[in-house]
Design an enzyme around this catalytic site. Structure first.
Site, short mmCIF file in Angstrom:
data_model
loop_
_atom_site.label_atom_id
_atom_site.label_comp_id
_atom_site.label_asym_id
_atom_site.label_seq_id
_atom_site.Cartn_x
_atom_site.Cartn_y
_atom_site.Cartn_z
N GLU A 325 8.41 -52.16 -45.29
CA GLU A 325 9.58 -51.39 -45.67
C GLU A 325 10.79 -52.30 -45.84
O GLU A 325 11.15 -53.04 -44.92
CB GLU A 325 9.92 -50.35 -44.59
CG GLU A 325 8.89 -49.25 -44.41
CD GLU A 325 9.29 -48.25 -43.34
OE1 GLU A 325 8.67 -47.18 -43.29
OE2 GLU A 325 10.22 -48.54 -42.54
N CYS A 326 11.40 -52.27 -46.99
CA CYS A 326 12.69 -52.91 -47.26
C CYS A 326 12.70 -54.39 -46.85
O CYS A 326 12.27 -55.24 -47.61
CB CYS A 326 13.82 -52.13 -46.58
SG CYS A 326 15.42 -52.35 -47.38
N GLY A 327 13.18 -54.72 -45.66
CA GLY A 327 13.18 -56.12 -45.23
C GLY A 327 11.79 -56.72 -45.22
O GLY A 327 11.60 -57.89 -45.55
N ILE A 330 11.00 -57.60 -48.74
CA ILE A 330 11.66 -58.86 -49.09
C ILE A 330 10.83 -60.05 -48.63
O ILE A 330 10.61 -61.01 -49.37
CB ILE A 330 13.08 -58.91 -48.47
CG1 ILE A 330 13.99 -57.86 -49.13
CG2 ILE A 330 13.69 -60.31 -48.61
CD1 ILE A 330 15.36 -57.73 -48.48
N SER A 422 7.72 -51.37 -50.20
CA SER A 422 8.78 -50.71 -50.97
C SER A 422 10.09 -50.78 -50.20
O SER A 422 10.16 -51.27 -49.07
CB SER A 422 8.42 -49.25 -51.22
OG SER A 422 8.66 -48.47 -50.07
#
Length: 444
Positions: A325-327, A330, A422
């Protein structure tokens, strides 16, 4: 048991600082306290946890459900003497005209009185009109009293109290401009409490100010007793006996919902933390959960830990399922650009991220998994939350989600056979079918 919600007239009124002070003061007075946070916030709860030295929980009717919120609140508050809920934004601010996700909806759902923090810095007699509006706007919740914050001085305080007197509203405390230490922020909200220098001293200072200004005997006596229902809404647990789940947890990755992690453990899974910053490897697991956080701020340190990266790649090649998720998303890419500097990361997914100065996604989204193992195994729509400044330059030929918001639809993330990544954050609490779809598969 006593219980109440601390809300504000708007974001920035000072409710987070005052919540910390009230939690610390109640603990100092020898009371058993349980803290909660309305909505999807990961950062305010870090201050609750540090202040009380115990877990805190998110109450989010959108990411979970009203029934699950009621269950979670009463289950966790049952052993406390005082349950304190920190609100979100202004009292009536939600995602739609029905006030979904708002502090007001939570107060109504749990029948909790509201303590309203009023930002008084630019108010005179108008404070009475503003508070009157809050008292009368919705009659199905009770505002037990107010706290005036950011008052300019004694004369201003006297004027405000005089204006409010005809309303008969209880004023529990008055705090002057800059009297309370300000909790520092950055692009996603408050700096996590564990990163704040001298945070123990800061919390003590806030506590001492709150104890000096609020008469807690009077404060608590004003609040009604909160009765725990004999029967709570039901919850389903998947049988995860024999399953092992690792989640990334360190200063780069720490955005997790406590109730979700506990839900996995109560489903008989073995759940433990690993650190992409500090560990060289981790034991075989069925799922690696790469949560959100600030990998862009610690990208240099993350990229140095090549042992962890190489072992992670081997595990993924061996079939390890990764949910990011997110981080975490990345971290799986080739790198992240911060200002003019690009930092290499794992390169597990093609393309790189860039931390921009503009919000790229904010708020609740309705979505459906369309790619990877989750797209194959879970066909239901689900609510998630986004809050990110980063953009992804890679191809979205194999997206993770199809998302909807405000009548618009868009793809988000990247999915492969055993990777699902995502920008969307989910809360697993109570979602047995989703958890089973996430965790199945062979170990890596």
């Amino acid at each position: 048991m006593k219980g109440f919600i601390i809300s504000g007239t708007a974001t920035g009124a000072g409710k987070s600082t005052l919540t910390v002070g009230i939690l610390a003061a109640l603990k100092h007075l020898g009371l058993k306290v349980q803290a909660f946070k309305v909505g999807p916030d990961y950062l305010d709860p870090t201050y609750h946890r540090l202040t009380l030295a115990k877990p805190t929980y998110n109450l989010d009717e959108i990411l979970t459900s009203p029934g699950l919120v009621r269950r979670l609140f009463y289950e966790k508050a049952e052993t406390a003497e005082v349950a304190v809920v920190e609100g979100v934004m202004g009292l009536f601010d939600g995602r739609d005209e029905q006030f979904s996700g708002s502090t007001y909806r939570l107060a109504k759902l749990l029948n909790l009185p509201v303590i309203l923090v009023v930002d008084a810095q630019n108010l005179g007699t108008t404070v009475a009109a503003q508070v009157y509006g809050y008292l009368k706007f919705k009659k199905n919740i009770k505002i037990a009293g107010i706290i005036l914050n950011k008052v300019s001085g004694k004369n201003h305080e006297k004027h405000l109290l005089s204006a409010l007197k005809p309303l008969g509203v209880k004023v529990f405390g008055v705090f002057y401009q800059n009297e309370l230490p300000r909790l520092k922020s950055r692009h996603l909200g408050l700096i996590p409490a564990t990163e704040e220098q001298n945070i123990v001293e800061i919390i003590k200072e806030i506590k001492d100010k709150v104890l000096a200004k609020i008469n807690f005997a009077d404060f608590l006596a004003t609040l009604p007793e909160l009765l725990v229902p004999k029967k709570l809404p039901s919850i389903n647990f998947p049988n995860l006996k024999g399953k092992r789940i690792a989640y990334a947890f360190d200063k780069a990755f720490n955005f997790y919902y406590q109730e979700a992690i506990e839900y996995l453990r109560r489903s008989n899974a073995e759940v433990f933390a690993v650190s992409p910053l500090n560990d060289s490897d981790f034991p075989p697991v069925d799922l690696l959960f790469l949560g959100g956080g600030y990998p862009e701020l610690f990208a240099g340190e993350l990229s140095i830990n090549q042992k962890f990266i190489q072992n992670l790649k081997k595990k993924i090649q061996g079939g390890l399922r990764v949910y990011a998720e997110c981080g975490g998303f990345i971290y799986l890419t080739s790198g992240v650009k911060v200002k003019e500097q690009t930092y290499p990361l794992t390169g597990i997914l093609p393309g790189e991220m860039e931390l921009t100065g503009k919000l790229q996604g904010l708020g609740y989204y309705r979505g459906k998994p369309v790619g990877g193992y989750l797209g194959k195994n879970y066909q239901n729509e689900i609510w998630g939350h986004k809050f990110h400044y980063s953009t992804y330059s890679g191809s979205q030929d194999n997206p993770a989600y199809l998302l909807w918001k405000n009548g618009r639809e868009a793809f988000d993330g990247v999915a492969r056979d055993n990777i699902f990544a995502s920008f969307l954050h989910l809360n697993f609490y109570g979602k047995a079918d989703l958890v089973k779809a996430l965790i199945g598969g062979r170990k890596g």
